[in-house]
Structure formats: C-alpha cells, structure tokens
Design a protein around this motif. Structure first.
Motif, mmCIF file in Angstrom:
data_model
loop_
_atom_site.group_PDB
_atom_site.id
_atom_site.type_symbol
_atom_site.label_atom_id
_atom_site.label_comp_id
_atom_site.label_asym_id
_atom_site.label_seq_id
_atom_site.Cartn_x
_atom_site.Cartn_y
_atom_site.Cartn_z
ATOM 1 N N VAL A 189 0.830 -1.204 0.000
ATOM 2 C CA VAL A 189 0.000 0.000 0.000
ATOM 3 C C VAL A 189 0.862 1.251 0.000
ATOM 4 C CG1 VAL A 189 -1.582 1.386 1.406
ATOM 5 C CG2 VAL A 189 -2.033 -1.044 1.049
ATOM 6 N N GLU A 192 2.578 1.736 -3.403
ATOM 7 C CA GLU A 192 1.636 2.241 -4.401
ATOM 8 C C GLU A 192 1.254 3.686 -4.100
ATOM 9 O OE1 GLU A 192 -0.774 2.242 -7.777
ATOM 10 O OE2 GLU A 192 0.842 0.918 -7.119
ATOM 11 N N MET A 193 1.122 3.996 -2.797
ATOM 12 C CA MET A 193 0.787 5.362 -2.407
ATOM 13 C C MET A 193 1.903 6.325 -2.811
ATOM 14 S SD MET A 193 -0.308 6.701 1.390
ATOM 15 C CE MET A 193 1.246 6.177 2.134
ATOM 16 N N ARG A 221 -5.544 5.564 0.840
ATOM 17 C CA ARG A 221 -4.600 4.460 0.993
ATOM 18 C C ARG A 221 -4.368 4.072 2.449
ATOM 19 N NH1 ARG A 221 -3.818 1.248 -3.384
ATOM 20 N NH2 ARG A 221 -3.611 2.505 -5.281
#
Length: 283
Positions: A189, A192-193, A221
């Motif tokens: 996460v 990707e954030m 997120r």
C-alpha cells in the motif's frame, strides 16, 4: 494396530483349539494319554505362548510408536507458526491450533463450532464465499487474500489456503491454513501510495490542487478518517490543506503555537516561539 490385535486373538483361539482336540475330554482319560502325546501338547502350547508373547511385544511397540506419532503431530500442528483450522463442510471450525488462536485473539474453546466467516470482514465475505465454492467444486488446493477481524477489532490481512481432507467415513473436512500478510500488504500500500503521490507532484497544475489530490490519495490508501498538511506561515504552522477535519477541530487545532493568557506568543529564552504540540517538533 487393529491387524496385530486380530493376529493375537487368532493365536489365542488356536491354543484353545489345541486343548479341545488334543487334551482328554475328561479326567478319567488322562491315564490313556501316552507320554509322547502329553509332550506334544505342551510343546505346541509352549510354541504358541512364545508367539503370543512376541505379538504382545509388537503391540507394545506399536502403541509406543502411536504415542510418538501423536507427539509429532502435536508439534507439527499445534505448535506450528502457521495458523491451521479444520473446517466442516459447512465452514464451522472443528479444530484449531495455537497459531490460529493467537492470530484471531480468541480462546481456543470459543472457536470450536463457530463459523470461520464470523471473523472475516464484511466487505471481503464474497471473496471467502468464492474461495469455498472453488474448493468444493474442484477438491483442489485454492488460496485467496482477504481481511479478518481479531476479537479486539484489529483488521488483519490474511492469506487463506484450503485443502480438502480425504475422509474414510463421516462428514467431509477441509484443512485451512492462515498466513498473516498484514506487513506485506502495508508495504504494498505504501509503495503504491508513494507512486501515486510522485505522479501527482510531477503533473502540471496549481500547487494547491495538487496538494489536495495528494491528501485524497493519502486518506484513501491509509484508511484514515482525516489527513492534513501543515506549512510554515511566519511563526506558526497552520494547515495548508486538509481533508476530513471538521470546522470545530480546525478552529482549535489549526495553530501549533503556545499562547499566553493575554493571547500573545510564548517564547523560550532564545526568543524562539514555543510550540505546544509535538507536531511542531516533527516539523
């Protein structure tokens, strides 16, 4: 074990049969037996006694081996770092090991006969239902990733793997393995954030709009109810942008500076403005 018990019974029955066939039918006929006949009877009985003793020793060794197997099973199943559950065809917990108990934060006895779905997040129930459907239709090993709830309300990311157990009789069972993948998911996460934030910062546009989009990504997120970004303005650090904070919160928490009774700024011995919130120490 069962076969050896049958063998032992067979030899005992054979010894009894020797008595019936070779021994005299009544005390009056004892004198009619020759010495050789008596010796043959006792010799056969002695041989069968030895055979019975051998098989009794084999039974004792088999029992000891069975106890060793049970101890090994306990070590592999109950003391495994992986969470294991034996599930009925309907999805209720029949047996559970210590790792699964720790994972869910529920006493072992309280888990038995409970549906596993009780501990799965409402939003991920469809994932679990599809997982069970796959396993029932194919009988093959299947896995999925979903979120589970501990008894204290903590949300965990868990990888489930289900194997159909071969049963010789009774209701079919499944062995379910549970791996805690919360840290891996959190890392994914955040990665990707970070990618989304960098992409937003590199896009052309007004800074204020970009920052607001960044806050939206952070809020989504992280799962936080509210996020904000502070920037320095003279001696204070008010919110430059925020999403999710109420007007009442911003009215009292928008400033980090410590104020005197007359409303003036408090300063240290070097003349620096004193900040009353630990956020200021981080900034």
């Amino acid at each position: 074990m069962e076969n050896r018990l049958k063998q032992s019974t067979k030899f005992r029955e054979k010894a009894e049969d020797i008595f019936r066939k070779r021994a005299p039918q009544s005390p009056e006929n004892i004198a009619a037996l020759s010495l050789e006949e008596n010796q043959n009877i006792f010799y056969e009985l002695h041989i069968h006694q030895i055979e019975l003793e051998i098989h009794n020793e084999e039974l004792r060794l088999a029992q000891a081996e069975n106890e060793t197997t049970k101890a090994r099973y306990f070590s592999l199943y109950d003391l495994s770092p992986v969470g294991y559950c034996s599930l009925s065809e309907k999805g209720t917990i029949l047996q559970v090991n210590l790792a699964a108990v720790t994972l869910l934060g529920v006493p072992q006895g309280a888990l038995i006969n409970e549906p596993l779905s009780r501990f799965i997040l409402k939003e991920d129930q469809d994932i679990y239902c599809f997982h069970r459907k796959q396993n029932a239709e194919t009988g093959e090993m299947h896995g999925c990733e979903l979120r589970m709830l501990k008894q204290d309300g903590t949300v965990l990311w868990v990888q489930l793997t289900t194997i159909a157990l071969q049963q010789t009789g009774g209701e079919p069972e499944n062995l379910l393995m549970m791996h805690d993948i919360t840290e891996r998911k959190r890392t994914e996460v955040y990665r990707e954030m970070g990618r989304e934030v960098l992409q937003l910062l590199n896009d052309p546009g007004e800074l204020s709009d970009t920052i607001q989009h960044v806050l939206g990504v952070l809020k989504k997120r992280t799962g936080f109810d509210a996020v904000g970004l502070r920037l320095q303005a003279e001696d204070d650090f008010p919110y430059f942008a925020q999403e999710g904070f109420s007007p009442e919160f911003l009215l009292t928490e928008n400033t980090l500076t410590e104020r005197a009774a007359d409303g003036g700024l408090c300063r240290d011995k070097d003349g620096n403005v004193r900040l009353e919130c630990t956020c200021g120490l981080v900034i």
